[in-house]
Scaffold this motif. Structure first.
Motif, PDB file in Angstrom:
ATOM      1  N   GLY A  52       0.830  -1.211   0.000  1.00 16.32           N
ATOM      2  CA  GLY A  52       0.000   0.000   0.000  1.00 16.32           C
ATOM      3  C   GLY A  52       0.859   1.254   0.000  1.00 16.32           C
ATOM      4  N   GLN A  53       1.952   1.213   0.781  1.00 25.13           N
ATOM      5  CA  GLN A  53       2.848   2.380   0.814  1.00 25.13           C
ATOM      6  C   GLN A  53       3.508   2.581  -0.541  1.00 25.13           C
ATOM      7  N   ARG A  54       3.912   1.477  -1.175  1.00 25.64           N
ATOM      8  CA  ARG A  54       4.558   1.609  -2.495  1.00 25.64           C
ATOM      9  C   ARG A  54       3.585   2.211  -3.510  1.00 25.64           C
ATOM     10  N   GLN A  55       2.317   1.804  -3.404  1.00 23.38           N
ATOM     11  CA  GLN A  55       1.339   2.339  -4.354  1.00 23.38           C
ATOM     12  C   GLN A  55       1.099   3.826  -4.076  1.00 23.38           C
ATOM     13  N   ARG A  56       1.282   4.238  -2.824  1.00 24.91           N
ATOM     14  CA  ARG A  56       1.167   5.672  -2.514  1.00 24.91           C
ATOM     15  C   ARG A  56       2.322   6.450  -3.165  1.00 24.91           C
ATOM     16  N   VAL A  57       3.519   5.841  -3.175  1.00 27.27           N
ATOM     17  CA  VAL A  57       4.649   6.493  -3.857  1.00 27.27           C
ATOM     18  C   VAL A  57       4.347   6.587  -5.366  1.00 27.27           C
ATOM     19  N   ALA A  58       3.771   5.504  -5.897  1.00 27.61           N
ATOM     20  CA  ALA A  58       3.421   5.518  -7.331  1.00 27.61           C
ATOM     21  C   ALA A  58       2.419   6.636  -7.623  1.00 27.61           C
ATOM     22  N   LEU A  59       1.499   6.863  -6.687  1.00 32.11           N
ATOM     23  CA  LEU A  59       0.525   7.947  -6.865  1.00 32.11           C
ATOM     24  C   LEU A  59       1.239   9.305  -6.849  1.00 32.11           C
ATOM     25  N   ALA A  60       2.196   9.462  -5.913  1.00 34.90           N
ATOM     26  CA  ALA A  60       2.963  10.724  -5.856  1.00 34.90           C
ATOM     27  C   ALA A  60       3.740  10.922  -7.153  1.00 34.90           C
ATOM     28  N   ARG A  61       4.319   9.848  -7.675  1.00 35.40           N
ATOM     29  CA  ARG A  61       5.088   9.971  -8.923  1.00 35.40           C
ATOM     30  C   ARG A  61       4.163  10.352 -10.081  1.00 35.40           C
ATOM     31  N   THR A  62       2.958   9.774 -10.096  1.00 34.99           N
ATOM     32  CA  THR A  62       1.990  10.108 -11.147  1.00 34.99           C
ATOM     33  C   THR A  62       1.640  11.593 -11.073  1.00 34.99           C
ATOM     34  N   LEU A  63       1.446  12.100  -9.848  1.00 37.30           N
ATOM     35  CA  LEU A  63       1.112  13.520  -9.683  1.00 37.30           C
ATOM     36  C   LEU A  63       2.278  14.412 -10.088  1.00 37.30           C
ATOM     37  N   PHE A  64       3.507  13.952  -9.799  1.00 38.90           N
ATOM     38  CA  PHE A  64       4.689  14.745 -10.145  1.00 38.90           C
ATOM     39  C   PHE A  64       4.758  14.984 -11.659  1.00 38.90           C
TER      40      PHE A  64
ATOM     41  N   GLU B  63      -6.126  -0.596 -13.304  1.00 46.88           N
ATOM     42  CA  GLU B  63      -6.351  -1.378 -12.070  1.00 46.88           C
ATOM     43  C   GLU B  63      -5.361  -0.974 -10.973  1.00 46.88           C
ATOM     44  N   PRO B  64      -5.335   0.311 -10.595  1.00 44.58           N
ATOM     45  CA  PRO B  64      -4.246   0.801  -9.743  1.00 44.58           C
ATOM     46  C   PRO B  64      -4.221   0.213  -8.335  1.00 44.58           C
ATOM     47  N   PHE B  65      -5.378  -0.230  -7.832  1.00 45.95           N
ATOM     48  CA  PHE B  65      -5.402  -0.671  -6.439  1.00 45.95           C
ATOM     49  C   PHE B  65      -5.745  -2.153  -6.297  1.00 45.95           C
ATOM     50  N   SER B  66      -5.765  -2.886  -7.412  1.00 44.39           N
ATOM     51  CA  SER B  66      -6.317  -4.242  -7.368  1.00 44.39           C
ATOM     52  C   SER B  66      -5.417  -5.235  -6.639  1.00 44.39           C
TER      53      SER B  66
END
Ligand SMILES: Nc1ncnc2c1ncn2[C@@H]1O[C@H](COP(=O)(O)OP(=O)(O)OP(=O)(O)O)[C@@H](O)[C@H]1O
Length: 244
Positions: A134-146, A156-159
């Motif tokens: 879950g934490q890694r996917q949060r980093v992926a979300l931050a990178r997407t926003l960057f 399927e970002p959270f599957s």
């Protein structure tokens, strides 16, 4: 920026996945697409992102600013795709590192800010292997926003996450992606209903899109809101009809 796919057809070798397909992605709205496995959801994403290299493609993709969409899509996938040898901060800054080598001071500040937004400010120098899924996917979300692109595509970002982590990530994504133009592929009607302004089902052979379902209320919607439950039943029945 509004985006519109018009009269799109896509074939892999001799298999026609869809033809004459139209899709509108209004600016600032979250659109989700559901559909049974193999119907063509990823193919549609690849078409939008301009990476369906081996496919035969017809049709147009139009952006309201008149410029091509190619190169202006941020992508978030089921796997976090973090580089294991880079710190979390450097993973968030990856786009800048690839483009220019060393990120600027402002970009580093933005990277720190985004890690703070996803609740990982104190882990900026950790490596991905030291985090939970879950934490890694949060980093992926931050990178997407960057990347700050006009369209965010999520496949399927959270599957891959457990149910509760998934709900928390959905809440975070709803907050951080508010006002962005998002296209999300998901197998989960509840996820689509919690997060989306518009929901369409890709179905049939060749596939077509149903008219958009437009749930009311603000996101993230509650899992037990009456309308969410009613639409969830309707979407599950539709998906079950399509599954052989
Ligand atoms: N690179 C490719 N080359 C040949 N055929 C492909 C390729 N990619 C997908 N296909 C075919 O296109 C069809 C649609 O596949 P696609 O991956 O788009 O479906 P999907 O709805 O995303 O499925 P899933 O939900 O299982 O990921 C399938 O029949 C698949 O075998």
């Amino acid at each position: 920026m509004d985006i519109r796919i018009e009269q799109a057809s896509l074939r892999w070798q001799h298999h026609c996945v869809f033809s004459n397909l139209n899709l509108s992605l209004p600016a600032g709205h979250w659109t989700s697409i559901l559909g049974q496995s193999g119907v063509g959801k990823s193919s549609l994403l690849q078409l939008l992102c301009g990476i369906a290299d081996d496919a035969e493609i017809e049709g147009r993709i139009e952006c309201s600013d008149g410029r091509p969409l190619q190169g202006r899509v941020a992508w978030m996938a089921q796997q976090d795709l973090l580089l294991p040898w880079l710190s979390l901060l450097d993973n968030v800054l990856l786009g800048a590192r690839l483009r220019q080598g060393t990120p600027s001071a402002e970009q580093k500040e933005l990277g720190h800010y985004l890690l703070q937004q996803v609740g990982l400010a104190d882990r900026a120098l950790s490596l991905p292997a030291q985090l939970s899924g879950g934490q890694r996917q949060r980093v992926a979300l931050a990178r997407t926003l960057f990347q700050d692109q006009p369209l965010i595509c999520m496949d399927e970002p959270f599957s891959a996450l457990d149910a509760i982590t998934r709900l928390r990530l959905q809440d975070l994504a709803a907050k951080l992606l508010s006002g962005r133009t998002v296209l999300m592929i998901t197998h989960d009607p509840l996820e689509a209903l919690r997060l989306s302004d518009r929901i369409q089902v890709l179905r049939g052979t060749p596939a077509h899109l149903t008219d958009p379902l437009l749930p009311s209320g603000t996101v993230p919607r509650s899992v037990d809101a009456p309308e969410v439950l009613e639409y969830q039943g309707r979407l599950l029945r539709m998906l079950a009809e399509d599954t052989p």
